[in-house]
Design a protein around this motif. Structure first.
Motif, mmCIF file in Angstrom:
data_model
loop_
_atom_site.group_PDB
_atom_site.id
_atom_site.type_symbol
_atom_site.label_atom_id
_atom_site.label_comp_id
_atom_site.label_asym_id
_atom_site.label_seq_id
_atom_site.Cartn_x
_atom_site.Cartn_y
_atom_site.Cartn_z
ATOM 1 N N ASP A 1 0.836 -1.206 0.000
ATOM 2 C CA ASP A 1 0.000 0.000 0.000
ATOM 3 C C ASP A 1 0.867 1.251 0.000
ATOM 4 O OD1 ASP A 1 -2.283 -1.513 -0.018
ATOM 5 O OD2 ASP A 1 -2.709 -1.289 2.121
ATOM 6 N N VAL A 2 1.888 1.258 0.845
ATOM 7 C CA VAL A 2 2.800 2.409 0.893
ATOM 8 C C VAL A 2 3.621 2.481 -0.393
ATOM 9 C CG1 VAL A 2 4.749 3.439 2.117
ATOM 10 C CG2 VAL A 2 2.901 2.370 3.406
ATOM 11 N N ALA A 3 4.024 1.339 -0.933
ATOM 12 C CA ALA A 3 4.794 1.327 -2.181
ATOM 13 C C ALA A 3 3.984 1.935 -3.327
ATOM 14 C CB ALA A 3 5.206 -0.101 -2.523
ATOM 15 N N LEU A 4 2.695 1.635 -3.373
ATOM 16 C CA LEU A 4 1.848 2.207 -4.424
ATOM 17 C C LEU A 4 1.703 3.712 -4.245
ATOM 18 C CD1 LEU A 4 -0.905 -0.554 -4.699
ATOM 19 C CD2 LEU A 4 1.078 -0.190 -6.174
ATOM 20 N N ALA A 5 1.688 4.166 -3.002
ATOM 21 C CA ALA A 5 1.660 5.612 -2.746
ATOM 22 C C ALA A 5 2.948 6.253 -3.247
ATOM 23 C CB ALA A 5 1.472 5.880 -1.253
#
Length: 340
Positions: free
Chosen positions: A255-259
Motif C-alpha cells: 500500500d505504501v509502495a503504491l503511494a
C-alpha cells in the motif's frame, strides 16, 4: 514414518479425557499424523504400518474426537476463528490461510477468518465467538489479545506466531528488499512507511533492519519517508530524497509502495529509471499498476504449515507446542516486476 512408539504412563491413561496428544505419544507419531489417520484424510503418504499403529493406540486408549465430545457436552461447534486486521491481514491470507485451514480440517476443525478494520475490534469479535460457539481465537502479531479476553465464554486465545518468529519475518522481508536493490546497483536507499500508529511495529522493525543491513554493507544510512495519506507531502519528501542522491525506495508494505509510485508520477520521475520502488506482501493490486510493482512476499512451505497446525492443535489440547528455530518458520520470495 520412522517414529518409534513411546510408553504412556498409567496416569495419562487414567485422565478423564484422552487427547490426540496421548494417541500420538503411544503410537510414536505426530499429532498431525494422528489427525490424518483418524479423519481418513485423502492424499497423505502414510504407511499401512503407521496407520495400524495409530488405530491400535486410539483403540487402546479409548480415544474419542475432542470436537465431538465438546459439542455434546458444551454445545460448541469445533470452530476456530483467525482474527486479523489491516496490518496482519497479508500474513494470514491466501496460501497461508488455505494451507492451515486444510490441515485443521483434517483434524476435525473449521477455521473461520475474521478481518476487522476498526480499533478496538474485540466487541465485534466477541459477538462472532458467541454466535459460532467458537472454541478458540487465533491471532497474529502485531494484533494481540489478552489470553483471558474470552475466558467468560470458555474460549482461549492462541497466538499463532510467536513474537520471535514475527520479528524474524519482518527482518527477512527487509533483508530481501535491500538485497534486491543493492544487487541492482543502488547505494542510497530510502525506506517508506506509514507515519504514526498506522505504520505499526512491523514497519518500524523493517525500517530499523534495512538501516542495519545497509550499514553492514558499508552503504549510506537509510532515508525514512513517512506516508500519512498526504500525497503532496510524500511527493515533497521523495523529491528531496532523490535530489539528495536516493535512487531506490523500499516500502514496508505494498500500500505504501503504491503511494510512492503515485508520488513519483506526480513528481515527474520515471520508475525505475529515476527511482526504483519495491514493496512487501505481494498485494494483487501491485501487478495492475504501471509500472507493475516489484515486491517481497513471505511464504510457509509444507513443513512450516505442518508446524503451524501442530502448534494450534497442541494449544487446543492443552499441551506445550514445539517451537522451531525462527529461521525455519518462513521463507521470502522476491516477485520481480517492472518497478525495481
Amino acid at each position: 514414518m520412522g517414529d518409534q512408539p513411546v510408553k504412556v504412563t498409567k496416569r495419562a491413561r487414567a485422565r478423564a479425557r484422552v487427547t490426540m496428544a496421548d494417541v500420538a505419544r503411544l503410537s510414536g507419531v505426530s499429532q498431525a499424523t494422528v489427525s490424518y489417520v483418524l479423519n481418513r484424510s485423502p492424499g497423505q503418504t502414510i504407511t499401512p504400518e503407521t496407520r495400524e499403529r495409530v488405530l491400535a493406540a486410539a483403540a487402546e486408549l479409548k480415544y474419542r474426537p475432542a470436537t465431538a465430545a465438546r459439542t455434546l457436552a458444551l454445545g460448541r461447534s469445533g470452530v476456530l476463528i483467525l482474527h486479523a486486521n489491516t496490518v496482519s491481514a497479508p500474513t494470514v491470507s491466501g496460501p497461508f490461510f488455505s494451507g492451515l485451514s486444510e490441515r485443521l480440517k483434517a483434524a476435525g476443525w473449521v477455521l473461520l477468518p475474521h478481518l476487522d478494520l476498526t480499533e478496538p475490534a474485540q466487541e465485534h469479535l466477541r459477538t462472532l465467538v458467541h454466535t459460532t460457539s467458537a472454541e478458540a481465537v487465533l491471532t497474529v502479531p502485531p494484533l494481540r489479545l489478552a489470553s483471558d479476553a474470552f475466558a467468560d465464554l470458555g474460549v482461549r486465545v492462541v497466538q499463532l506466531i510467536t513474537e520471535e518468529h514475527w520479528s524474524a519475518a519482518n527482518a527477512q522481508i527487509a533483508d530481501a528488499q535491500i538485497a534486491h536493490l543493492v544487487a541492482a546497483g543502488h547505494s542510497r536507499i530510502a525506506y517508506a512507511l506509514s507515519s504514526g500508529a498506522a505504520g505499526g511495529e512491523a514497519a518500524e522493525q523493517k525500517l530499523r533492519r534495512a538501516d542495519t543491513r545497509l550499514a553492514a554493507l558499508a552503504r549510506p544510512a537509510v532515508v525514512p519517508l513517512r506516508w500519512d495519506a498526504d500525497l503532496p507531502g510524500l511527493t515533497r519528501q521523495l523529491v528531496a530524497a532523490v535530489e539528495a542522491g536516493v535512487s531506490a525506495v523500499a516500502a514496508a508494505d505494498d500500500d505504501v509502495a503504491l503511494a510512492v509510485l503515485a508520488a513519483a508520477h506526480r513528481a515527474g520521475f520515471t520508475v525505475p529509471a529515476d527511482v526504483a520502488v519495491i514493496g512487501a506482501d505481494d498485494s494483487p493490486l501491485g501487478a495492475l499498476f504501471t509500472p507493475a510493482l516489484t515486491t517481497v512476499t513471505l511464504t510457509l512451505d509444507e513443513k512450516g504449515l505442518d508446524w503451524m497446525a501442530e502448534r494450534v492443535l497442541a494449544h487446543i489440547e492443552g499441551n506445550k507446542p514445539a517451537t522451531p528455530a525462527a529461521a525455519d518458520a518462513s521463507r521470502t520470495r522476491t516477485v520481480v516486476r517492472d518497478s525495481a
